[in-house]
Design a protein around this motif. Structure first.
Motif, mmCIF file in Angstrom:
data_model
loop_
_atom_site.group_PDB
_atom_site.id
_atom_site.type_symbol
_atom_site.label_atom_id
_atom_site.label_comp_id
_atom_site.label_asym_id
_atom_site.label_seq_id
_atom_site.Cartn_x
_atom_site.Cartn_y
_atom_site.Cartn_z
ATOM 1 N N VAL A 134 23.235 46.228 54.258
ATOM 2 C CA VAL A 134 23.058 45.710 55.609
ATOM 3 C C VAL A 134 23.031 46.852 56.628
ATOM 4 C CG1 VAL A 134 24.082 44.286 57.423
ATOM 5 C CG2 VAL A 134 24.139 43.507 55.041
ATOM 6 N N SER A 135 23.918 47.818 56.474
ATOM 7 C CA SER A 135 24.057 48.903 57.446
ATOM 8 C C SER A 135 23.929 50.253 56.757
ATOM 9 C CB SER A 135 25.416 48.811 58.151
ATOM 10 O OG SER A 135 25.694 49.985 58.883
ATOM 11 N N ARG A 136 22.951 51.035 57.181
ATOM 12 C CA ARG A 136 22.804 52.379 56.625
ATOM 13 C C ARG A 136 23.967 53.277 57.035
ATOM 14 N NH1 ARG A 136 16.830 53.884 58.490
ATOM 15 N NH2 ARG A 136 17.633 52.802 60.316
ATOM 16 N N SER A 137 24.334 53.233 58.311
ATOM 17 C CA SER A 137 25.414 54.092 58.789
ATOM 18 C C SER A 137 26.734 53.740 58.113
ATOM 19 C CB SER A 137 25.551 53.992 60.311
ATOM 20 O OG SER A 137 25.691 52.646 60.720
ATOM 21 N N GLY A 138 27.016 52.451 57.992
ATOM 22 C CA GLY A 138 28.241 52.036 57.322
ATOM 23 C C GLY A 138 28.266 52.453 55.868
ATOM 24 N N THR A 139 27.114 52.378 55.206
ATOM 25 C CA THR A 139 27.015 52.784 53.802
ATOM 26 C C THR A 139 27.241 54.285 53.651
ATOM 27 O OG1 THR A 139 25.460 50.976 53.344
ATOM 28 C CG2 THR A 139 25.517 52.806 51.778
ATOM 29 N N GLU B 281 30.285 55.954 51.571
ATOM 30 C CA GLU B 281 29.995 56.906 50.490
ATOM 31 C C GLU B 281 30.776 58.204 50.705
ATOM 32 O OE1 GLU B 281 27.499 58.192 47.069
ATOM 33 O OE2 GLU B 281 27.940 56.231 47.962
ATOM 34 N N ALA B 282 30.818 58.667 51.948
ATOM 35 C CA ALA B 282 31.541 59.903 52.251
ATOM 36 C C ALA B 282 33.020 59.764 51.940
ATOM 37 C CB ALA B 282 31.332 60.283 53.717
ATOM 38 N N HIS B 283 33.612 58.657 52.350
ATOM 39 C CA HIS B 283 35.041 58.445 52.117
ATOM 40 C C HIS B 283 35.352 58.281 50.628
ATOM 41 C CE1 HIS B 283 36.318 58.475 56.199
ATOM 42 N NE2 HIS B 283 35.645 57.403 56.558
ATOM 43 N N GLU B 284 34.565 57.468 49.948
ATOM 44 C CA GLU B 284 34.843 57.178 48.543
ATOM 45 C C GLU B 284 34.639 58.384 47.642
ATOM 46 O OE1 GLU B 284 32.448 53.839 47.504
ATOM 47 O OE2 GLU B 284 33.707 52.381 48.589
ATOM 48 N N GLU B 285 33.706 59.262 48.016
ATOM 49 C CA GLU B 285 33.375 60.412 47.170
ATOM 50 C C GLU B 285 33.971 61.726 47.676
ATOM 51 O OE1 GLU B 285 31.880 60.120 44.281
ATOM 52 O OE2 GLU B 285 31.671 57.950 44.535
ATOM 53 N N GLY B 286 34.761 61.670 48.750
ATOM 54 C CA GLY B 286 35.465 62.858 49.223
ATOM 55 C C GLY B 286 34.615 63.878 49.948
ATOM 56 N N SER C 26 22.352 57.830 63.844
ATOM 57 C CA SER C 26 23.214 58.986 64.079
ATOM 58 C C SER C 26 24.285 58.682 65.108
ATOM 59 C CB SER C 26 22.367 60.192 64.506
ATOM 60 O OG SER C 26 21.512 59.848 65.577
ATOM 61 N N ASN C 27 23.951 57.884 66.102
ATOM 62 C CA ASN C 27 24.950 57.486 67.096
ATOM 63 C C ASN C 27 26.058 56.668 66.443
ATOM 64 O OD1 ASN C 27 26.016 57.174 69.756
ATOM 65 N ND2 ASN C 27 25.243 55.083 69.732
ATOM 66 N N LYS C 28 25.685 55.728 65.582
ATOM 67 C CA LYS C 28 26.685 54.917 64.882
ATOM 68 C C LYS C 28 27.547 55.784 63.966
ATOM 69 C CE LYS C 28 24.084 50.561 64.850
ATOM 70 N NZ LYS C 28 23.378 49.584 63.969
ATOM 71 N N LEU C 29 26.916 56.755 63.305
ATOM 72 C CA LEU C 29 27.669 57.632 62.410
ATOM 73 C C LEU C 29 28.761 58.374 63.170
ATOM 74 C CD1 LEU C 29 24.897 59.208 60.151
ATOM 75 C CD2 LEU C 29 26.744 57.708 59.414
ATOM 76 N N ILE C 30 28.414 58.908 64.331
ATOM 77 C CA ILE C 30 29.402 59.648 65.113
ATOM 78 C C ILE C 30 30.526 58.733 65.562
ATOM 79 C CG2 ILE C 30 29.760 60.884 67.286
ATOM 80 C CD1 ILE C 30 27.002 62.121 66.906
ATOM 81 N N GLN C 31 30.183 57.518 65.945
ATOM 82 C CA GLN C 31 31.215 56.583 66.388
ATOM 83 C C GLN C 31 32.130 56.174 65.233
ATOM 84 O OE1 GLN C 31 31.740 55.890 69.517
ATOM 85 N NE2 GLN C 31 29.917 56.956 70.250
#
Length: 309
Positions: A256-261, A265-270, A293-298
Motif C-alpha cells: 500500500v505504501s512505498r515509504s512505509g515499506t 525494511e530498514a528497521h527489520e534488516e538493520g 521522500s517527504n514521507k520518508l523523512i517524516q
C-alpha cells in the motif's frame, strides 16, 4: 576502485545534541582522507521583537552587538567540540574547517547560499533543541531542504547505525543519480548496500479493476526490467570498491505504501541509512522534495535519509 575522488560536505550546526549526532554520523560514512568537512554555524541576530521596545537607538544597537558576541562565544564552544569529535575519528586537521558567521538573510537562506560553493551534500540533524537556534524539521531544516533543489541533502535522525545503506530505486534517471551519489560518497569505506524496489498494489492507485492476467504480466515485466536496473547499479557500486558479497537486491510488491515499506525494511534488516532520489514534479515548481521522500523523512525519526538530486 576509481581512485581518490574528493568530496566536500557542508554540516550546519546549531549546538543541539541532534546536530552533533549528524556530525558523528557523517564522520562514519565518508573516507577521512578523501573528504573535506565544513562546519557552519549562522549566528542568529537578536529577536525581532526586541526592536519594538521603547529603548534608545544607540542602546538597542549596543545590546544587539552584545547579543551577537554572546551567541558567537557560545557557538565557538560547540563548534570546537564537533571538530574534536571528527579529529578523534580519524579526520586530519586540514580536512575539518569551522565557519561561524552572522546571519545575513534568514538562517535557511544563508545555509543555502553557502551550499553553492562546490559541495557534494549538506548534512543536517532532523531536529534540535538548542538554546541558540534550533534546526527543527518543519522550520529551519525543512526550509533548507526546500531551497536545496540543486544539492543532495542528508537528514539525520537519532543515532543511525553506520555501514548499512538501503538504496530505494526504480528505472528512472534520478534513481541512477542516487546510485552514483552513494558510490561517490562511500568510496573506500566498508559498506553494505541493498538495492530495493517497491511496487504498490494495483488496487491502491487504480479506480477500475485490472484483469488478473494483465496484472500478473505487468508485474513480471516490471521485475524483469528492475533486474536489468539492478545489474547496472551493482556495477557502479562494484567500481566504488564495494565487494559483490556486500551488495544485495530485493523487490517488494503489492504494498500500500512505498515509504512505509522502505522504513519497515530498514528497521527489520538493520539499515541505518535510506537513500532516495528527489522527484521532479511539475514545471511550475521545477523540483519538489516529492511525496515519497517527504514521507520518508517524516517517518524516519531514528534513521538517516539521503534525498539525492
Amino acid at each position: 576502485m576509481n581512485g581518490l575522488r574528493r568530496k566536500k560536505l557542508l554540516l550546519p550546526l546549531d549546538g543541539s545534541e541532534q546536530s552533533l549526532q549528524g556530525i558523528r554520523y557523517a564522520g562514519s560514512m565518508v573516507h577521512p582522507a578523501r573528504t573535506k568537512l565544513v562546519l557552519l554555524h549562522v549566528v542568529n541576530t537578536i529577536p525581532d521583537a526586541f526592536w519594538d521596545l521603547d529603548v534608545h537607538q544607540a542602546h538597542r544597537e549596543q545590546i544587539s552587538r552584545e547579543w551577537v558576541t554572546q551567541q558567537t562565544a557560545c557557538a565557538c564552544g560547540f563548534m570546537d567540540e564537533a571538530r574534536r569529535a571528527l579529529l578523534e575519528s580519524g579526520f586530519p586537521p586540514e580536512a575539518v574547517h569551522v565557519r561561524i558567521q552572522e546571519r545575513k538573510n534568514s538562517i535557511a537562506s544563508d545555509i543555502a547560499d553557502e551550499s553553492l560553493e562546490g559541495y557534494s551534500a549538506v548534512v543536517m540533524g532532523r531536529s534540535g533543541m538548542s538554546k541558540i537556534k534550533d534546526l527543527v524539521l518543519g522550520s529551519t531544516a525543512n526550509k533548507v531542504i526546500e531551497k536545496l533543489t540543486f544539492l543532495s541533502t542528508w537528514v539525520v535522525g537519532g543515532s543511525p547505525k553506520p555501514g548499512k545503506i538501503l538504496l530505494a530505486i526504480d528505472p528512472s534517471q534520478g534513481s541512477m543519480q542516487a546510485v552514483n551519489h552513494v558510490a561517490h560518497m562511500v568510496e573506500g569505506m566498508d559498506m553494505e548496500v541493498r538495492l530495493l524496489h517497491v511496487i504498490r498494489g494495483f488496487e491502491t492507485h487504480q479506480s477500475a479493476p485490472i484483469p488478473m492476467m494483465n496484472a500478473k504480466e505487468w508485474m513480471a515485466a516490471a521485475r524483469t526490467r528492475m533486474e536489468r536496473v539492478f545489474l547496472v547499479a551493482g556495477k557502479v557500486l562494484l567500481q566504488a570498491g564495494i565487494p559483490e558479497h556486500r551488495i544485495s537486491t530485493r523487490i517488494v510488491s503489492d504494498v500500500v505504501s512505498r515509504s512505509g515499506t522502505i522504513i519497515r525494511e530498514a528497521h527489520e534488516e538493520g539499515f541505518g541509512t535510506v537513500v532516495v532520489a528527489r522527484r521532479k514534479m511539475s514545471k511550475a515548481e521545477e523540483f519538489l522534495m516529492g511525496r515519497m521522500s517527504n514521507k520518508l523523512i517524516q517517518l524516519a525519526k531514528d534513521l538517516a535519509v539521503w534525498v539525492v538530486t
